[in-house]
Scaffold this active site. Structure first.
Site, PDB file in Angstrom:
ATOM      1  N   GLU A 152       0.826  -1.227   0.000  1.00  0.00           N
ATOM      2  CA  GLU A 152       0.000   0.000   0.000  1.00  0.00           C
ATOM      3  C   GLU A 152       0.847   1.258   0.000  1.00  0.00           C
ATOM      4  OE1 GLU A 152      -2.076  -0.656   3.848  1.00  0.00           O
ATOM      5  OE2 GLU A 152      -3.566  -1.764   2.710  1.00  0.00           O
ATOM      6  N   CYS A 185     -10.391  -0.260   7.436  1.00  0.00           N
ATOM      7  CA  CYS A 185     -10.014   1.123   7.761  1.00  0.00           C
ATOM      8  C   CYS A 185     -10.791   2.135   6.919  1.00  0.00           C
ATOM      9  CB  CYS A 185      -8.519   1.324   7.556  1.00  0.00           C
ATOM     10  SG  CYS A 185      -7.926   0.760   5.943  1.00  0.00           S
TER      11      CYS A 185
HETATM   12 ZN   LIG Z   1      -8.162   2.363   4.359  1.00  0.00          ZN
END
Ligand SMILES: [Zn+2]
Length: 627
Positions: A314, A410
């Site tokens: 990420e 998230c």
């Molecule tokens: Zn996220």
């Protein structure tokens, strides 16, 4: 520095955004509560609330979920707080009060709060800062506490989080006997700053500054964390031991010139740096923020406002590496970009920081939630061929349809808190004047009790009608894409704003032009070479299979002909059309051959990227070959 106007003083009437806010209140927040309680059929289990119950001694069982699972409830509470600031809802407030009681019950007598370590590894507190996320979770709950206090005046969670902040202040810092280190995932820096602002307790500011300033200095705390006695690996499979840039800990923050590492961490760090630079009038730190902002927005940002290109870890990679079909572009990272830009605007009073903020909001962040509020994107690619998004391949991170929930959840609550706090992105003020940054119809109670009202159809139309009940100076952002910015009264330009003297009761009318146009990427962006995308104001458009047939890569667009607009019942109400060609499929089934290309004329039909995937599963592309 510009100041935010309290959310309770901003009422959003905008047709489109009011619907989003109602969606947050009526759908997303209740849905997420159900998801955190594991009551949504076919969704990934969360166990978030159950973890708190177990830590509070109210239930039996073991911890389940990610090490940062606690933060889902924190972001949910923060979103609830923002909603309650402008829309009283006794039922929702009661639910939030009960959730806060649960959080307080799970807090340990010394102030410590983290269900993973409390339930599973009580002897491992603060020992694996690289992976443990304790400070990250603490930060999110502190942000929720400040938001809830500001919305309701209730101190219960704020007092609890002051005990946690005090514990963290007593545990970390430069003094002897304390841990000399900083969090693996930044967030608590932002939160401590907000706690300082809300409570006036200066040690919270000092600890935030300590975490920021010691990052990447001296002997690296993270590098040898696994050699320490009693080290507990949390993510055994993740070898980021040698790459400190993943944690933005490869250099002191003031020396960092290129956005690096995990994109959400980076954005939260840079946002906290901007807060600190503004508060302490620290020019060196502000210059580092400017350098990093420029690198992100001029070399590492997708046209949709997505950041963090790599599906592995990420993270940021290198300048101009912006693959479309492999894009990661996590929703949270674009939210982080919005937080960073908001702060840069507040500190510098420069309007330009809002161009990327608006780009991220109207494209990646808006795309993250389905129109019914019940499914979500975490990854935001700019090109999707659903068949190729296969598990156990390099594209397994790309989901061609929005998901009901995630094992790592998230993004959905982060989007909810962002939408619910939209008001702070629209209006701001300082001692001199009021500032208008985003064009979203709303009424604001500004300084001296002045009431300002903005009416607009933006982004469909580019007319802004503004009235004030008092004589007032108003700065209106001149957007980067806005051509021929004009008004019915004279104005002067300052820091990218048009500055107007408003007369009481007299309507100010502003217009600018932002017709649909073809946008090209810098030639250094290999992935977009020979391609264009369609943009209208801040809204990026894309082609979908449902409107254009399959194999979108066979299409090309004639950029000599200006794009057209067509009213439609698609969300957003406006399709963009463009003249184009389709390369004919081959009649034999060869893979390669000396076969000339043949084309047929076609009309391309583009829809806002934010709304792709709301009708049916299919191919999508933002960038189109230029013919
Ligand atoms: Zn996220």
């Amino acid at each position: 520095m510009l100041a935010s106007i309290p959310l309770k003083d901003i009422q959003i009437q905008d047709r489109f955004w009011k619907e989003r806010l109602d969606l947050v209140r009526k759908e997303i927040i209740p849905y997420q509560w159900e998801a955190m309680n594991d009551r949504v059929p076919n969704a990934e289990p969360s166990h978030c609330i159950e973890n708190y119950r177990i830590a509070a001694g109210q239930a039996q069982g073991s911890f389940y979920g990610e090490v940062f699972q606690d933060s889902d409830l924190a972001k949910w509470l923060e979103a609830v707080a923002y909603v309650l600031s402008f829309q009283p809802d006794p039922k929702l407030e009661k639910l939030a009060d009960e959730a806060i009681e649960l959080v307080c019950a799970a807090q340990q007598p010394d102030g410590y709060l983290n269900t993973f370590f409390t339930i599973k590894e009580p002897d491992q507190r603060w020992r694996n800062l690289r992976e443990g996320h304790e400070l990250y979770c603490a930060g999110h709950m502190m942000e929720a506490a400040v938001a809830y206090f500001e919305a309701t005046g209730k101190r219960r969670l704020l007092d609890a989080m002051m005990r946690l902040a005090d514990l963290i202040c007593n545990t970390f810092g430069p003094e002897e006997g304390k841990i000399h280190a900083y969090p693996g995932h930044e967030e608590v820096e932002l939160a401590l700053f907000r706690m300082y602002r809300a409570t006036g307790v200066r040690r919270y500011l000092e600890l935030s500054a300590y975490f920021i300033n010691c990052r990447g200095t001296g002997e690296n705390y993270f590098r040898n964390v696994n050699d320490r006695p009693g080290y507990l690996p949390i993510w055994g499979s993740m070898d980021t031991n040698s790459d400190m840039s993943y944690y933005q800990a490869h250099q002191p923050v003031r020396e960092q010139k290129q956005a690096a590492g995990h994109a959400v961490r980076a954005m939260y760090l840079y946002s906290a740096m901007a807060d600190l630079a503004g508060e302490l009038k620290d020019e060196g730190l502000l210059n580092a923020c400017k350098t990093l902002w420029n690198d992100v927005t001029e070399r590492q940002m997708y046209v949709t406002g997505g950041v963090g290109a790599s599906g592995i870890l990420e993270r940021f990679t290198t300048d101009y590496d912006l693959s479309n079909e492999m894009a990661y572009a996590e929703s949270c990272a674009s939210i982080g970009l919005m937080l960073f830009g908001l702060r840069m605007n507040r500190v510098t009073r420069q309007a330009q920081y809002f161009d990327p903020v608006e780009r991220a909001l109207y494209n990646t962040v808006l795309a993250s939630v389905a129109l019914d509020g019940k499914s979500f994107f975490y990854v935001n690619p700019l090109e999707v061929w659903p068949k190729a998004c296969m598990p156990y391949t390099s594209k397994e991170h790309v989901k061609p349809v929005r998901q009901p929930w995630f094992s790592c959840a998230c993004c959905p609550p982060n989007v909810a808190r962002t939408f619910a706090s939209l008001g702070q992105y629209i209006w701001a003020q300082d001692s001199q004047r009021v500032y208008l940054n985003l064009f979203i119809s709303s009424t604001v109670k500004a300084k001296n009790g002045a009431i300002l009202k903005l009416e607009t159809e933006f982004p469909m139309g580019n007319v802004l009608k503004i009235t004030s009940d008092q004589v007032l100076e108003l700065a209106v952002r001149i957007p980067g894409y806005g051509k021929n910015f004009r008004a019915n009264v004279s104005y002067r330009k300052e820091n990218g704003y048009g500055v107007f003297e408003l007369e009481a009761g007299k309507e100010l009318e502003i217009q600018f032009d932002a017709p649909a146009c073809f946008i090209r990427a810098n030639p250094e962006v290999r992935a977009c070479s020979g391609k264009v995308c369609i943009q209208r104001g801040p809204v990026v458009y894309c082609l979908e299979e449902i409107d254009n047939g399959s194999n979108l890569s066979a299409l090309s667009v004639d950029t000599a002909v200006s794009p057209g607009e067509r009213e439609s019942d698609i969300p957003g109400g406006l399709m963009i059309t463009a003249s184009g060609k389709r390369r004919r499929a081959w009649t034999d089934d060869k893979l390669y051959g000396e076969i000339p290309s043949q084309y047929e004329e076609t009309v391309l039909q583009a829809v806002p990227y934010a709304f792709w995937g709301n009708r049916e599963k299919g191919e999508m592309t933002v960038w189109i070959r230029e013919s």
